[in-house]
Design an enzyme around this catalytic site. Structure first.
Site, short mmCIF file in Angstrom:
data_model
loop_
_atom_site.label_atom_id
_atom_site.label_comp_id
_atom_site.label_asym_id
_atom_site.label_seq_id
_atom_site.Cartn_x
_atom_site.Cartn_y
_atom_site.Cartn_z
N GLY A 1 -22.81 25.81 -185.31
CA GLY A 1 -23.88 26.39 -184.47
C GLY A 1 -23.64 27.87 -184.23
CG HIS A 2 -20.27 29.21 -181.95
ND1 HIS A 2 -19.52 28.06 -181.83
CD2 HIS A 2 -20.55 29.61 -180.69
CE1 HIS A 2 -19.36 27.78 -180.55
NE2 HIS A 2 -19.99 28.69 -179.83
#
Ligand code: PAF
Length: 281
Positions: free
Chosen positions: A35-36
């Site tokens: 996600g990051h």
């Protein structure tokens, strides 16, 4: 990738870039997952100079929360960011960010939006977020800043802060990254036991069922929220809330609202999981 720990060094590197670069920032608390890295990819696509920040911000944790145990994985994070061609990584210490101590620090607060949903369950949390994010914006002076839609309330609050305080940065929301079974990626998924990990995707599934009812035209918001909470309780969650809200004001939507969002937060073992889904009608 350059790695700096002080505001002085960050500013120096930032100044060298001058006005010719389009600068993007990806603020994180580390323990990076896909996600990051998606935030970084969006940033690299849109900007010519990418700054990532990594700071586990004590100001946004409550006294009984997981600040001390929050996963820290600096060497891994550094390698991931380097591989993603991030230009500059900022990893300040707590003393660098709050030299006069946390309780003596100026606070940035966004009223109304910050006290409800996760703000009701975590008093002061969003003031900690808006304070650190405004500091990170002052320090890095970005043109663009990237945040995940999993933390939709955070994203909404930061957008309002930027608009109301006339900060010269554009805030970009990036779609949630999910595991194959639908569970939203989060550093806190690490807290789940093997059994809890099997139950965890039920949060997304339950919100999706609510979204389907809304999509089909139901406006029985309170009933949908209550039965979704019960459903979560039955499979082993301790829900904080399931809430159907306007995506921008976070107020209760009217029956005529065309665009709504379903939010859920629920505890499972040691983890507190959150998720949300948009619905167009
Ligand atoms: O979403 C997060 O990881 C944090 O709340 C943020 C935006 C990096 C501020 O500490």
């Amino acid at each position: 990738m350059d790695v700096v720990e002080t505001i002085h060094d960050l500013r120096q590197r930032r100044r060298i870039q001058g006005i010719n670069q389009v600068v993007g920032v990806v603020p994180t608390m580390g323990d990076l997952h896909a996600g990051h890295l998606r935030l970084v990819d969006y940033c690299r696509e849109q900007c010519s100079f990418t700054i990532a920040t990594l700071f586990v911000n004590p100001l946004q944790f409550g006294p009984k929360e997981d600040f001390a145990n929050y996963p820290r994985a600096l060497a891994h994070d550094r390698a991931e960011l380097e591989q993603r061609n991030v230009n500059l990584l900022f990893t300040p210490s707590i003393e660098e960010m709050y030299p006069e101590g946390q309780s003596a620090h100026t606070t940035v607060a966004v009223p109304e939006l910050s006290d409800q949903l996760c703000g009701a369950a975590r008093p002061g949390h969003f003031n900690g977020v808006t304070t650190v994010v405004s500091k990170l914006f002052q320090i890095t002076q970005p043109d663009y800043a990237y945040f995940g839609e999993k933390d939709w309330q955070q994203l909404t609050i930061i957008k309002r802060m930027v608009r109301q305080l006339n900060m010269p940065v554009e805030v970009i929301g990036v779609p949630t990254c999910r595991e194959a079974d639908g569970l939203a990626m989060s550093s806190r998924n690490r807290y789940l036991s093997r059994d809890e990990r099997e139950i965890a995707p039920a949060l997304f599934q339950t919100l999706r069922e609510v979204a389907t009812h809304l999509h089909e035209g139901s406006t029985a918001y309170a009933d949908l929220e209550a039965s979704a909470s019960n459903q979560l309780r039955e499979v082993g969650f301790r829900p904080d809330y399931v809430a159907i809200r306007d995506p921008v004001t976070l107020r209760l939507p009217s029956a005529k609202h065309e665009s709504v969002r379903v939010f859920g937060a629920a505890r499972l073992g040691r983890a507190r999981l959150i998720d949300n889904i948009g619905v167009e009608r």
